[in-house]
Motif scaffolding. Structure first.
Motif, PDB file in Angstrom:
ATOM      1  N   CYS A   1      10.072  31.031  27.543  1.00  0.00           N
ATOM      2  CA  CYS A   1      10.717  30.626  26.289  1.00  0.00           C
ATOM      3  C   CYS A   1      10.300  31.557  25.146  1.00  0.00           C
ATOM      4  CB  CYS A   1      10.364  29.187  25.948  1.00  0.00           C
ATOM      5  SG  CYS A   1      11.131  27.968  27.033  1.00  0.00           S
ATOM      6  N   ALA A   2       9.014  31.898  25.094  1.00  0.00           N
ATOM      7  CA  ALA A   2       8.531  32.818  24.054  1.00  0.00           C
ATOM      8  C   ALA A   2       9.191  34.185  24.208  1.00  0.00           C
ATOM      9  CB  ALA A   2       7.013  32.947  24.144  1.00  0.00           C
TER      10      ALA A   2
ATOM     11  N   LEU B   1      12.130  34.780  25.536  1.00  0.00           N
ATOM     12  CA  LEU B   1      13.533  34.668  25.138  1.00  0.00           C
ATOM     13  C   LEU B   1      13.686  34.716  23.618  1.00  0.00           C
ATOM     14  CD1 LEU B   1      14.845  31.930  27.604  1.00  0.00           C
ATOM     15  CD2 LEU B   1      15.265  34.398  27.680  1.00  0.00           C
ATOM     16  N   VAL B   2      12.776  34.054  22.905  1.00  0.00           N
ATOM     17  CA  VAL B   2      12.831  34.074  21.434  1.00  0.00           C
ATOM     18  C   VAL B   2      12.652  35.497  20.918  1.00  0.00           C
ATOM     19  CG1 VAL B   2      11.641  33.354  19.337  1.00  0.00           C
ATOM     20  CG2 VAL B   2      12.066  31.687  21.155  1.00  0.00           C
ATOM     21  N   ILE B   3      11.638  36.202  21.442  1.00  0.00           N
ATOM     22  CA  ILE B   3      11.385  37.584  21.012  1.00  0.00           C
ATOM     23  C   ILE B   3      12.548  38.485  21.416  1.00  0.00           C
ATOM     24  CG2 ILE B   3       9.870  39.586  21.314  1.00  0.00           C
ATOM     25  CD1 ILE B   3       7.574  37.606  21.813  1.00  0.00           C
ATOM     26  N   HIS B   4      13.050  38.291  22.628  1.00  0.00           N
ATOM     27  CA  HIS B   4      14.143  39.106  23.150  1.00  0.00           C
ATOM     28  C   HIS B   4      15.393  38.964  22.288  1.00  0.00           C
ATOM     29  CE1 HIS B   4      16.117  41.449  26.204  1.00  0.00           C
ATOM     30  NE2 HIS B   4      17.024  40.508  26.449  1.00  0.00           N
ATOM     31  N   VAL B   5      15.740  37.730  21.944  1.00  0.00           N
ATOM     32  CA  VAL B   5      16.921  37.485  21.114  1.00  0.00           C
ATOM     33  C   VAL B   5      16.710  38.031  19.704  1.00  0.00           C
ATOM     34  CG1 VAL B   5      18.327  35.685  20.034  1.00  0.00           C
ATOM     35  CG2 VAL B   5      17.674  35.479  22.441  1.00  0.00           C
ATOM     36  N   ALA B   6      15.497  37.852  19.159  1.00  0.00           N
ATOM     37  CA  ALA B   6      15.197  38.364  17.818  1.00  0.00           C
ATOM     38  C   ALA B   6      15.350  39.877  17.758  1.00  0.00           C
ATOM     39  CB  ALA B   6      13.781  37.953  17.407  1.00  0.00           C
TER      40      ALA B   6
ATOM     41  N   ILE C   1      18.378  29.547  31.425  1.00  0.00           N
ATOM     42  CA  ILE C   1      18.628  28.499  30.428  1.00  0.00           C
ATOM     43  C   ILE C   1      18.875  27.158  31.115  1.00  0.00           C
ATOM     44  CG2 ILE C   1      20.265  27.707  28.673  1.00  0.00           C
ATOM     45  CD1 ILE C   1      20.595  30.659  27.858  1.00  0.00           C
TER      46      ILE C   1
END
Length: 209
Positions: A185-186, A188-193, A36
């Motif tokens: 970044c993509a 991280l978005v999928i991972h967090v979702a 981050i």
């Protein structure tokens, strides 16, 4: 006490199974913080010499100006490189990568993608990664290696000219670095979702169980 009651009491008293060992949890969160910091400072560095016809909002950048962003970026870079290398060595040495990420087959990936899109992908057993997870995690390891190598090429293009040559030239290394950042970044978005959709996986990465 009946046999069934005794069995139930014994099962409830037994400690929960460790899903994520301590070394995985520690390195995971260090990697997350370092990544981050690198992304936010990297956006500020990008703004100083944009590759495309846009810049990132200062509200989501780190460093305030080019010099400050470079200081943050290099500090986070060493943290990520040392911790990431330790994670890779430990992952291969313990056999975790082999057990968790292999095999990966086209049929398996396609099947699990279809199941995910129809909300039928099972998350009952957190100790076993499905084919979507295996592909994402294996892919992000490759991207992580590329982002470090391309970053080193940009940082020391004269001293590491042989590394720049592997990417073709300096501008190409910059583009590779940028698109690796986009891929991260993509991820991280999928991972967090996925973590929000399956809260017990997030709990396991915090307390291990």
């Amino acid at each position: 006490m009946s046999t069934l009651a005794a069995a139930e009491t014994s099962a409830s008293a037994a400690p929960a199974k460790i899903i994520q060992p301590a070394w995985v949890r520690t390195m995971h969160w260090i990697n997350a913080v370092a990544m981050i910091l690198m992304i936010m400072s990297g956006w500020q560095i990008y703004n100083a010499s944009p590759l495309f016809d846009f810049t990132f909002s200062r509200d989501i950048t780190l460093g305030g100006w080019l010099g400050g962003a470079l200081l943050w970026h290099f500090a986070a870079m060493w943290l990520l490189m040392i911790n990431g290398l330790a994670y890779l060595v430990t992952g291969f040495a313990t056999g975790r990568f082999r057990k968790k990420l292999l095999p990966i087959t086209p049929a398996g990936v396609i099947g699990d993608v279809k199941a995910a899109l129809t909300f039928k992908l099972s998350h009952d057993d957190l100790t076993v990664y499905n084919y979507v997870q295996r592909t994402l995690y294996a892919g992000i390891i490759v991207v992580g290696v590329l982002v470090v190598l391309s970053g080193l090429s940009i940082w020391k293009p004269v001293q590491l000219h042989w590394l720049v040559t592997l990417f073709g030239d300096y501008p190409t290394a910059r583009y590779v670095h940028f698109f690796c950042m986009v891929a991260i970044c993509a991820f991280l978005v999928i991972h967090v979702a996925l973590a929000l959709l399956v809260p017990k996986s997030l709990r396991a990465m915090i307390i291990g169980r």
